[in-house]
Design a protein around this motif. Structure first.
Motif, PDB file in Angstrom:
ATOM      1  N   VAL A  86       0.841  -1.203   0.000  1.00 56.80           N
ATOM      2  CA  VAL A  86       0.000   0.000   0.000  1.00 56.80           C
ATOM      3  C   VAL A  86       0.872   1.248   0.000  1.00 56.80           C
ATOM      4  O   VAL A  86       0.614   2.210  -0.734  1.00 56.80           O
ATOM      5  CB  VAL A  86      -0.964  -0.018   1.207  1.00 56.80           C
ATOM      6  N   LYS A  87       1.940   1.214   0.798  1.00 57.59           N
ATOM      7  CA  LYS A  87       2.854   2.360   0.857  1.00 57.59           C
ATOM      8  C   LYS A  87       3.533   2.565  -0.499  1.00 57.59           C
ATOM      9  O   LYS A  87       3.642   3.692  -0.978  1.00 57.59           O
ATOM     10  CB  LYS A  87       3.903   2.129   1.942  1.00 57.59           C
ATOM     11  N   LYS A  88       3.955   1.471  -1.116  1.00 57.90           N
ATOM     12  CA  LYS A  88       4.604   1.562  -2.429  1.00 57.90           C
ATOM     13  C   LYS A  88       3.640   2.123  -3.471  1.00 57.90           C
ATOM     14  O   LYS A  88       4.006   2.996  -4.261  1.00 57.90           O
ATOM     15  CB  LYS A  88       5.082   0.164  -2.837  1.00 57.90           C
ATOM     16  N   ILE A  89       2.404   1.625  -3.455  1.00 57.18           N
ATOM     17  CA  ILE A  89       1.394   2.110  -4.397  1.00 57.18           C
ATOM     18  C   ILE A  89       1.119   3.587  -4.158  1.00 57.18           C
ATOM     19  O   ILE A  89       1.027   4.378  -5.103  1.00 57.18           O
ATOM     20  CB  ILE A  89       0.102   1.283  -4.283  1.00 57.18           C
ATOM     21  N   ASP A  90       0.994   3.970  -2.889  1.00 51.22           N
ATOM     22  CA  ASP A  90       0.713   5.365  -2.558  1.00 51.22           C
ATOM     23  C   ASP A  90       1.862   6.267  -3.005  1.00 51.22           C
ATOM     24  O   ASP A  90       1.631   7.352  -3.554  1.00 51.22           O
ATOM     25  CB  ASP A  90       0.480   5.500  -1.051  1.00 51.22           C
ATOM     26  N   VAL A 107       3.145   9.986  -9.668  1.00 52.31           N
ATOM     27  CA  VAL A 107       2.409  10.180 -10.927  1.00 52.31           C
ATOM     28  C   VAL A 107       1.606  11.481 -10.875  1.00 52.31           C
ATOM     29  O   VAL A 107       1.583  12.252 -11.841  1.00 52.31           O
ATOM     30  CB  VAL A 107       1.494   8.961 -11.210  1.00 52.31           C
ATOM     31  N   THR A 108       0.956  11.719  -9.740  1.00 52.04           N
ATOM     32  CA  THR A 108       0.170  12.951  -9.590  1.00 52.04           C
ATOM     33  C   THR A 108       1.073  14.187  -9.695  1.00 52.04           C
ATOM     34  O   THR A 108       0.728  15.153 -10.377  1.00 52.04           O
ATOM     35  CB  THR A 108      -0.570  12.949  -8.234  1.00 52.04           C
ATOM     36  N   LYS A 109       2.236  14.130  -9.035  1.00 52.23           N
ATOM     37  CA  LYS A 109       3.169  15.258  -9.081  1.00 52.23           C
ATOM     38  C   LYS A 109       3.662  15.479 -10.516  1.00 52.23           C
ATOM     39  O   LYS A 109       3.708  16.619 -10.985  1.00 52.23           O
ATOM     40  CB  LYS A 109       4.360  14.989  -8.154  1.00 52.23           C
TER      41      LYS A 109
END
Length: 157
Positions: A99-103, A109-111
């Motif tokens: 979950v941490k890796k995905i986040d 990606v958002t940045k």
């Protein structure tokens, strides 16, 4: 493997290991069984008193056997629960890491998308400024051309 498969595999392996492992009965139970065998051998000569004694010893041995069997099952269940808890903790840690890796990747990606958007917006503003400047230059050329033609026409009259 999925978490359910790991859990099923753990339970199966532990159950197989316990079933294949020889049982360690207490010294009291072993002694009780031996005395039962001895009394049974003696009772074969026909003494009724020894049959009753053998029956009492058998009842005691059976009760002791059941108690030890329940105790072994209880220990097995405790061991199984402990191993299941450890496996679940490990799986939860793995899940938290994923979950941490995905986040982290989602934030990257958002940045990147925001940076690309800002870059494209700035590029569009620059293009608009350039086109406005060209347009103004073209308008001033056309206006000066029109004025020079008007002056020529007026001079000819």
């Amino acid at each position: 493997q999925t978490h359910e498969q790991q859990l099923a595999s753990l339970r199966k392996n532990l159950t197989d290991e316990i079933e294949n492992k020889p049982k360690k009965w207490s010294k009291d139970l072993i002694d009780c069984r031996r005395s039962l065998e001895n009394v049974a051998k003696q009772a074969s000569s026909g003494q009724t008193q020894l049959y009753r004694e053998a029956q009492q010893i058998k009842q005691v041995a059976d009760a002791l056997h059941e108690h030890e069997k329940d105790d072994m099952n209880s220990k097995f269940n405790s061991l199984l629960c402990a191993k299941v808890r450890n496996l679940e903790k490990k799986q939860q840690a793995e899940m938290a890491a994923l979950v941490k890796k995905i986040d982290t990747k989602r934030r990257a990606v958002t940045k990147k998308r925001e940076e690309d958007t800002l870059r494209l917006q700035q590029r569009n503003r620059n293009i608009i400024k350039m086109l406005d400047a060209k347009n103004k230059l073209e308008c001033s050329r056309v206006a000066s051309d029109i004025q020079s033609r008007i002056k020529r026409v007026l001079k000819q009259r």
